[in-house]
Motif scaffolding. Structure first.
Motif, mmCIF file in Angstrom:
data_model
loop_
_atom_site.group_PDB
_atom_site.id
_atom_site.type_symbol
_atom_site.label_atom_id
_atom_site.label_comp_id
_atom_site.label_asym_id
_atom_site.label_seq_id
_atom_site.Cartn_x
_atom_site.Cartn_y
_atom_site.Cartn_z
ATOM 1 N N VAL A 115 0.840 -1.205 0.000
ATOM 2 C CA VAL A 115 0.000 0.000 0.000
ATOM 3 C C VAL A 115 0.877 1.259 0.000
ATOM 4 C CG1 VAL A 115 -1.673 1.339 1.330
ATOM 5 C CG2 VAL A 115 -1.950 -1.132 1.109
ATOM 6 N N THR A 116 1.927 1.250 0.812
ATOM 7 C CA THR A 116 2.834 2.399 0.859
ATOM 8 C C THR A 116 3.487 2.641 -0.494
ATOM 9 O OG1 THR A 116 3.318 1.950 3.190
ATOM 10 C CG2 THR A 116 4.837 3.393 2.021
ATOM 11 N N GLY A 117 3.910 1.556 -1.140
ATOM 12 C CA GLY A 117 4.526 1.686 -2.455
ATOM 13 C C GLY A 117 3.565 2.261 -3.489
ATOM 14 N N LEU A 118 2.309 1.829 -3.439
ATOM 15 C CA LEU A 118 1.313 2.334 -4.382
ATOM 16 C C LEU A 118 1.001 3.813 -4.146
ATOM 17 C CD1 LEU A 118 -1.187 -0.688 -4.418
ATOM 18 C CD2 LEU A 118 0.421 -0.032 -6.222
ATOM 19 N N LEU A 119 1.041 4.232 -2.873
ATOM 20 C CA LEU A 119 0.717 5.623 -2.540
ATOM 21 C C LEU A 119 1.903 6.565 -2.720
ATOM 22 C CD1 LEU A 119 -1.411 5.114 0.706
ATOM 23 C CD2 LEU A 119 -2.238 5.610 -1.596
ATOM 24 N N ALA A 120 3.104 6.002 -2.830
ATOM 25 C CA ALA A 120 4.317 6.834 -2.907
ATOM 26 C C ALA A 120 4.553 7.350 -4.325
ATOM 27 C CB ALA A 120 5.526 6.042 -2.410
ATOM 28 N N ARG A 121 3.532 7.944 -4.894
ATOM 29 C CA ARG A 121 3.651 8.560 -6.216
ATOM 30 C C ARG A 121 3.953 10.042 -6.042
ATOM 31 N NH1 ARG A 121 -1.828 7.030 -9.244
ATOM 32 N NH2 ARG A 121 -1.167 8.958 -10.304
ATOM 33 N N PRO A 122 4.789 10.612 -6.903
ATOM 34 C CA PRO A 122 5.155 12.028 -6.763
ATOM 35 C C PRO A 122 3.957 12.967 -6.684
ATOM 36 C CG PRO A 122 6.583 10.968 -8.353
ATOM 37 C CD PRO A 122 5.517 9.966 -8.007
ATOM 38 N N LEU A 136 13.006 7.291 -2.852
ATOM 39 C CA LEU A 136 13.592 6.899 -1.569
ATOM 40 C C LEU A 136 12.614 6.054 -0.758
ATOM 41 C CD1 LEU A 136 15.345 10.208 -0.426
ATOM 42 C CD2 LEU A 136 16.367 8.237 -1.564
ATOM 43 N N ILE A 137 11.360 6.448 -0.742
ATOM 44 C CA ILE A 137 10.339 5.701 0.013
ATOM 45 C C ILE A 137 10.218 4.286 -0.533
ATOM 46 C CG2 ILE A 137 7.857 5.545 0.507
ATOM 47 C CD1 ILE A 137 7.868 8.645 0.566
ATOM 48 N N ARG A 138 10.170 4.158 -1.847
ATOM 49 C CA ARG A 138 10.038 2.828 -2.447
ATOM 50 C C ARG A 138 11.290 1.980 -2.207
ATOM 51 N NH1 ARG A 138 6.907 4.953 -7.890
ATOM 52 N NH2 ARG A 138 4.817 4.849 -6.987
ATOM 53 N N LEU A 139 12.437 2.630 -2.167
ATOM 54 C CA LEU A 139 13.673 1.913 -1.889
ATOM 55 C C LEU A 139 13.708 1.394 -0.453
ATOM 56 C CD1 LEU A 139 16.381 1.084 -3.167
ATOM 57 C CD2 LEU A 139 17.334 3.282 -2.412
ATOM 58 N N MET A 140 12.983 2.076 0.446
ATOM 59 C CA MET A 140 12.961 1.682 1.856
ATOM 60 C C MET A 140 11.756 0.813 2.228
ATOM 61 S SD MET A 140 14.471 4.816 4.172
ATOM 62 C CE MET A 140 13.643 6.191 3.402
ATOM 63 N N LEU A 141 10.990 0.343 1.265
ATOM 64 C CA LEU A 141 9.853 -0.529 1.566
ATOM 65 C C LEU A 141 10.265 -1.804 2.319
ATOM 66 C CD1 LEU A 141 7.646 -0.214 -1.657
ATOM 67 C CD2 LEU A 141 7.305 0.863 0.562
ATOM 68 N N PRO A 142 11.434 -2.405 2.020
ATOM 69 C CA PRO A 142 11.851 -3.576 2.809
ATOM 70 C C PRO A 142 11.983 -3.281 4.304
ATOM 71 C CG PRO A 142 13.144 -3.443 0.795
ATOM 72 C CD PRO A 142 12.349 -2.177 0.870
ATOM 73 N N VAL A 143 12.221 -2.020 4.660
ATOM 74 C CA VAL A 143 12.326 -1.654 6.072
ATOM 75 C C VAL A 143 11.002 -1.901 6.789
ATOM 76 C CG1 VAL A 143 12.738 0.252 7.684
ATOM 77 C CG2 VAL A 143 14.111 0.059 5.600
ATOM 78 N N ILE A 144 9.882 -1.643 6.100
ATOM 79 C CA ILE A 144 8.561 -1.871 6.683
ATOM 80 C C ILE A 144 8.355 -3.353 6.954
ATOM 81 C CG2 ILE A 144 6.061 -1.708 6.279
ATOM 82 C CD1 ILE A 144 6.630 0.758 4.552
ATOM 83 N N VAL A 145 8.694 -4.176 5.974
ATOM 84 C CA VAL A 145 8.471 -5.625 6.092
ATOM 85 C C VAL A 145 9.437 -6.252 7.093
ATOM 86 C CG1 VAL A 145 8.460 -7.828 4.877
ATOM 87 C CG2 VAL A 145 7.585 -5.774 3.743
ATOM 88 N N PHE A 146 10.726 -6.122 6.814
ATOM 89 C CA PHE A 146 11.723 -6.838 7.615
ATOM 90 C C PHE A 146 11.965 -6.172 8.971
ATOM 91 C CE2 PHE A 146 12.698 -8.005 3.200
ATOM 92 C CZ PHE A 146 12.585 -9.385 3.303
#
Length: 420
Positions: free
Chosen positions: A313-320, A336-346
């Protein structure tokens, strides 16, 4: 069926909802204040503020030592013995005060290298109230007695105060010292409210403790201190390293904005694992390792689904274009937000497997060594890439670090299971 489940896990459910309310506030208020602050302070002003704020938070992390877990566990297992709980409480407060004072003296001694301008020194002094307030805000106590609604009351009150004062008093980059003072005011309010609750509601007596009592708490928190500090090597140090290596407050500001959005998403999910820690401390005390591992595995599967959904959901909403609704400066944070999506999961799974699992299974030393390896790895990545990749370096380092820690935690739990 649902009513019986709620009755059986009444305390756990209540704690979950208390922390959920707090974390919703933790998401909403920054979404209001951060765009405003970035607008009035500009990217370099916000970067300068966040650098000092991160430095203060690192000191708070050091003063927290491993108490957020060791003291929580001790209080949870001795909650029916008021005298023991009172001794633990006073010993931890005294320990935190001593550690804070020592760290402050060290930081001030290094100020020519860390705080290079007079305004940074003034900002740092203005933010010391955050350290004092945190000493007297015993989150570990509320978690140990599983009365987390008081955490919500205390922290929501302090954050509302901060938010209101920001809009009334902060209008330009000339107000940086005042902004840190406002931060301190919120933390001090939290500390005052906590002391009132602890005394009036839980009837904890304040008294002097012996050197032996303090030494005992420091000894019990030693391995956990290594774990919490190791985690902060890659969760807090990124901003500091970026400041030291790149030296551009605007770069720090952009990275900080992206990082805070990731933290906001994490704070929505955090209540699950936070509520489970004291609950598992009690459960693991009474059962064998094999049964404990089965319990952990049972809760890990739905937890994984929740965090993966949160990341998607965060990745889908992280549009400019959508991020621009928070302020035009957020448009540059999409990648940057999309690059840090693994931080949310792991990141959340690491809390569950590491703190809730390995620590309650008395495998603190292994978790400490794993976190230390992860922290060193993250710092090396930052030092090697920050100058060239700038803000992208911080995002990549954090994601890679969380993945590495997850692999190490899973490897240890699998090894434990094979032994049984």
């Amino acid at each position: 069926m649902i009513r019986e489940y709620l009755k059986k896990y009444k305390v756990l459910v209540e704690n979950f909802f208390s922390l959920s309310i707090l974390n919703v506030i933790n998401v909403l208020l920054p979404m209001i204040t951060i765009p405003y602050l970035m607008s009035v302070l500009k990217e370099d002003g916000y970067g300068s503020y966040y650098y000092i704020y991160t430095l203060i938070q690192l000191i708070i992390t050091i003063s927290n030592y491993g108490f957020n877990f060791s003291a929580t566990k001790s209080i949870s297992q001795n909650r029916d013995d008021r005298q023991t709980v009172s001794t633990i409480f006073n010993s931890v407060i005294a320990s935190k005060a001593i550690i804070s004072l020592l760290v402050l003296l060290v930081i001030w001694g290094l100020s020519p290298f860390i705080l290079k301008t007079s305004i940074e020194k003034l900002m740092f002094l203005a933010g010391i109230g955050m350290i004092i307030g945190d000493i007297f805000n015993p989150v570990w106590f509320y978690q140990g007695v599983e009365k987390m609604r008081y955490i919500t009351i205390v922290n929501v009150s302090s954050k509302l105060l901060f938010t209101i004062l920001v809009f009334f008093l902060i209008h330009s980059s000339d107000d940086l010292v005042l902004l840190l003072t406002i931060n301190s005011a919120g933390y001090l309010l939290a500390g005052i409210l906590s002391i009132v609750f602890v005394r009036k509601i839980f009837a904890i007596n304040f008294h002097f403790v012996s050197v032996g009592d303090i030494s005992k708490q420091i000894k019990e928190g030693a391995a956990l201190f290594g774990s919490t500090m190791g985690i902060n090597l890659y969760r807090r140090m990124n901003v500091l390293i970026m400041k030291w290596v790149v030296g551009d407050d605007a770069v720090v500001g952009i990275y900080s904005a992206a990082e805070q959005i990731i933290r906001a998403v994490q704070s929505v999910i955090n209540p699950i694992a936070q509520a489970l820690f004291p609950h598992f401390s009690q459960k693991f005390k009474k059962q064998n390792t094999d049964e404990n591992l089965k319990m952990l595995q049972k809760i890990a599967k739905p937890m994984a689904l929740v965090v993966i959904l949160g990341a998607v959901v965060t990745g889908l909403l992280a549009r400019p274009d959508w991020l621009a609704l928070l302020g035009e400066k957020y448009q540059g944070t999409s990648f940057l937000i999309r690059l840090m999506l693994p931080v949310i999961v792991f990141g959340e799974l690491n809390y569950l497997l590491g703190f809730v699992g390995l620590i309650n299974l008395n495998k603190q030393k292994y978790f400490f060594s794993s976190v230390l390896i992860t922290g060193i790895f993250s710092i090396l990545v930052m030092l090697c890439t920050a100058y060239r990749l700038q803000e992208v370096s911080g995002a990549a380092a954090m994601s890679l670090a969380e993945i590495l820690l997850f692999v190490l935690c899973v490897a240890r739990l699998v090894a434990l299971k094979k032994k049984k």
